[in-house]
Design a protein around this motif. Structure first.
Motif, PDB file in Angstrom:
ATOM      1  N   SER A  58       0.829  -1.208   0.000  1.00 40.72           N
ATOM      2  CA  SER A  58       0.000   0.000   0.000  1.00 40.72           C
ATOM      3  C   SER A  58       0.860   1.254   0.000  1.00 40.72           C
ATOM      4  N   PRO A  59       0.854   2.034  -1.069  1.00 45.29           N
ATOM      5  CA  PRO A  59       1.637   3.271  -1.087  1.00 45.29           C
ATOM      6  C   PRO A  59       1.174   4.262  -0.026  1.00 45.29           C
ATOM      7  N   SER A  60      -0.147   4.358   0.197  1.00 41.98           N
ATOM      8  CA  SER A  60      -0.637   5.328   1.182  1.00 41.98           C
ATOM      9  C   SER A  60      -0.181   4.960   2.591  1.00 41.98           C
ATOM     10  N   PHE A  61      -0.239   3.660   2.935  1.00 41.21           N
ATOM     11  CA  PHE A  61       0.243   3.240   4.247  1.00 41.21           C
ATOM     12  C   PHE A  61       1.750   3.441   4.353  1.00 41.21           C
ATOM     13  N   GLY A  62       2.484   2.995   3.346  1.00 36.52           N
ATOM     14  CA  GLY A  62       3.934   3.124   3.389  1.00 36.52           C
ATOM     15  C   GLY A  62       4.386   4.559   3.511  1.00 36.52           C
ATOM     16  N   ARG A  63       3.733   5.432   2.773  1.00 32.33           N
ATOM     17  CA  ARG A  63       4.104   6.850   2.801  1.00 32.33           C
ATOM     18  C   ARG A  63       3.862   7.438   4.197  1.00 32.33           C
ATOM     19  N   ARG A  64       2.688   7.167   4.761  1.00 31.47           N
ATOM     20  CA  ARG A  64       2.359   7.751   6.064  1.00 31.47           C
ATOM     21  C   ARG A  64       3.207   7.158   7.183  1.00 31.47           C
ATOM     22  N   TYR A  65       3.350   5.831   7.187  1.00 29.31           N
ATOM     23  CA  TYR A  65       4.102   5.186   8.272  1.00 29.31           C
ATOM     24  C   TYR A  65       5.561   5.626   8.260  1.00 29.31           C
ATOM     25  N   THR A  66       6.127   5.777   7.078  1.00 30.07           N
ATOM     26  CA  THR A  66       7.534   6.183   6.985  1.00 30.07           C
ATOM     27  C   THR A  66       7.727   7.609   7.478  1.00 30.07           C
ATOM     28  N   ARG A  67       6.754   8.470   7.218  1.00 29.76           N
ATOM     29  CA  ARG A  67       6.887   9.873   7.611  1.00 29.76           C
ATOM     30  C   ARG A  67       6.702  10.090   9.117  1.00 29.76           C
ATOM     31  N   ILE A  68       6.030   9.144   9.811  1.00 31.99           N
ATOM     32  CA  ILE A  68       5.801   9.340  11.254  1.00 31.99           C
ATOM     33  C   ILE A  68       6.649   8.408  12.120  1.00 31.99           C
ATOM     34  N   SER A  69       7.576   7.683  11.493  1.00 32.28           N
ATOM     35  CA  SER A  69       8.381   6.720  12.255  1.00 32.28           C
ATOM     36  C   SER A  69       9.809   6.721  11.727  1.00 32.28           C
ATOM     37  N   ASP A  70      10.612   5.820  12.285  1.00 33.07           N
ATOM     38  CA  ASP A  70      11.986   5.636  11.806  1.00 33.07           C
ATOM     39  C   ASP A  70      12.090   4.438  10.866  1.00 33.07           C
ATOM     40  N   ALA A  71      10.979   4.033  10.300  1.00 30.70           N
ATOM     41  CA  ALA A  71      10.975   2.879   9.397  1.00 30.70           C
ATOM     42  C   ALA A  71      11.743   3.194   8.116  1.00 30.70           C
ATOM     43  N   VAL A  72      12.248   2.128   7.493  1.00 40.55           N
ATOM     44  CA  VAL A  72      12.890   2.206   6.174  1.00 40.55           C
ATOM     45  C   VAL A  72      11.964   1.493   5.190  1.00 40.55           C
ATOM     46  N   TRP A  73      11.566   2.198   4.154  1.00 42.69           N
ATOM     47  CA  TRP A  73      10.587   1.682   3.189  1.00 42.69           C
ATOM     48  C   TRP A  73      11.309   1.288   1.907  1.00 42.69           C
ATOM     49  N   ILE A  74      11.188   0.026   1.517  1.00 37.17           N
ATOM     50  CA  ILE A  74      11.766  -0.466   0.266  1.00 37.17           C
ATOM     51  C   ILE A  74      10.686  -0.403  -0.798  1.00 37.17           C
ATOM     52  N   ILE A  75      10.897   0.392  -1.840  1.00 40.31           N
ATOM     53  CA  ILE A  75       9.830   0.667  -2.796  1.00 40.31           C
ATOM     54  C   ILE A  75      10.433   1.085  -4.139  1.00 40.31           C
ATOM     55  N   SER A  76       9.662   0.992  -5.209  1.00 42.05           N
ATOM     56  CA  SER A  76      10.103   1.489  -6.512  1.00 42.05           C
ATOM     57  C   SER A  76      10.149   3.011  -6.498  1.00 42.05           C
ATOM     58  N   ARG A  77      11.160   3.565  -7.125  1.00 48.18           N
ATOM     59  CA  ARG A  77      11.325   5.022  -7.115  1.00 48.18           C
ATOM     60  C   ARG A  77      10.098   5.724  -7.682  1.00 48.18           C
TER      61      ARG A  77
END
Length: 319
Positions: free
Chosen positions: A245-264
């Motif tokens: 989910s791009p929407s989940f990945g985008r939000r979770y990454t912006r509010i945490s220290d997570a590292v998101w592996i995704i296509s550019r």
């Protein structure tokens, strides 16, 4: 070679009997007599040299040959109906209907930009009015979208080239290549540590202490990511959230220290606007072809051709 003795009435009668499982009901729906339908089926079976239908007390059933032929007959009749409809729509100045499948890789940038470009009127006469079809855009996993394309529910899928077993009967035209990136919020501890140390890059081992948003099984980039990890001697991460989910990945990454592996392509706007940052890793990032997938056996409508031209044009800046 197509046998010239096969007529539309043969195919119409065969498909209707196949659908209704009854000669009588098929005749009623076609507005023909039952003997006329039986005669058309008999003629078709003689031309093809085999039995297509079997009668029983429970109804009419397809033989194995009939089941195989039905798939091709349905595809051919559907293509003809689309052709007739497109001629009528052109004559009435209508744009028809266009169903697009878009992977997250392209749903945020390429497809919106291409649609805007396709809808823009050109110079000249009525043929350059711009795309005025009713558009439907669906997003989802690659295998799901390709299944809809094979089933006739989509006209085109825009995204990464899939594995060969999913491409049977489909045609792929590459547009550009996309790479896998590891993104974080701009104030991430790894970004700050790099700034303090003056180092220029990180390794995959450096992100092991953080939550990793990882592509789910079946995601088109997952095999590339797994191969990349193995090449770096990393067998897995301790804290993983699997998502597509791009929407989940985008939000979770912006509010945490997570590292998101995704296509550019999914996060290109976020990177340009400095909402996210790509980690500088000492790795050869895998790349994959992004392009247009269509049915190889189905002619393109004017609306689809206009969209494909727009996709090619907008992809020039991404190469």
């Amino acid at each position: 070679m197509l046998d010239s003795r096969i007529k539309l009435r043969h195919l119409s009668c065969f498909l209707e009997v196949s659908a209704q499982r009854s000669f009588g009901q098929a005749a009623g729906r076609l507005g023909l007599s039952q003997p006329a339908v039986s005669k058309a089926i008999a003629e078709l079976e003689e031309i093809l040299g085999g039995s297509l239908l079997q009668r029983s007390r429970a109804g009419v059933f397809l033989t194995p040959a009939g089941e195989a032929f039905r798939r091709y007959a349905e595809t051919g009749m559907a293509a003809l109906r689309e052709g007739f409809a497109s001629i009528g729509q052109t004559a009435r100045g209508e744009g028809g209907f266009l169903a697009i499948g878009a992977l997250p890789t392209v749903a945020t940038r390429l497809v919106p930009a291409a649609l805007l470009h396709a809808k823009r009127p050109g110079q000249g006469g009525q043929e350059n009015q711009g795309l005025n079809a009713t558009i439907r855009v669906l997003t989802g996993p690659n295998d799901y979208l390709l299944g809809l394309l094979n089933g006739g529910q989509l006209d085109i899928v825009v995204g990464r080239l899939s594995e060969p077993k999913l491409m049977q009967g489909l045609s792929f035209e590459p547009l550009y290549t996309d790479e896998i990136v590891f993104v974080v919020r701009p104030q991430h501890p790894l970004i700050q540590a790099l700034a303090r140390s003056g180092a220029r890059s990180l390794t995959l081992h450096d992100i092991a202490a953080y939550t990793v948003l990882f592509p789910m099984p079946g995601a088109i980039i997952r095999p590339d990511v797994e191969r990349l990890m193995l090449g770096q001697g990393v067998t897995g991460f301790a804290d993983v959230i699997e998502t597509v989910s791009p929407s989940f990945g985008r939000r979770y990454t912006r509010i945490s220290d997570a590292v998101w592996i995704i296509s550019r392509g999914v996060v290109a706007d976020d990177l340009e606007q400095a909402m996210l940052a790509a980690l500088p890793l000492r790795i050869d990032r895998p790349t994959g072809a992004v392009g247009m997938t269509t049915r190889a056996d189905r002619p393109a409508s004017p609306a689809l051709n206009r969209l494909r031209d727009a996709l090619r044009h907008m992809a020039e800046d991404l190469r």
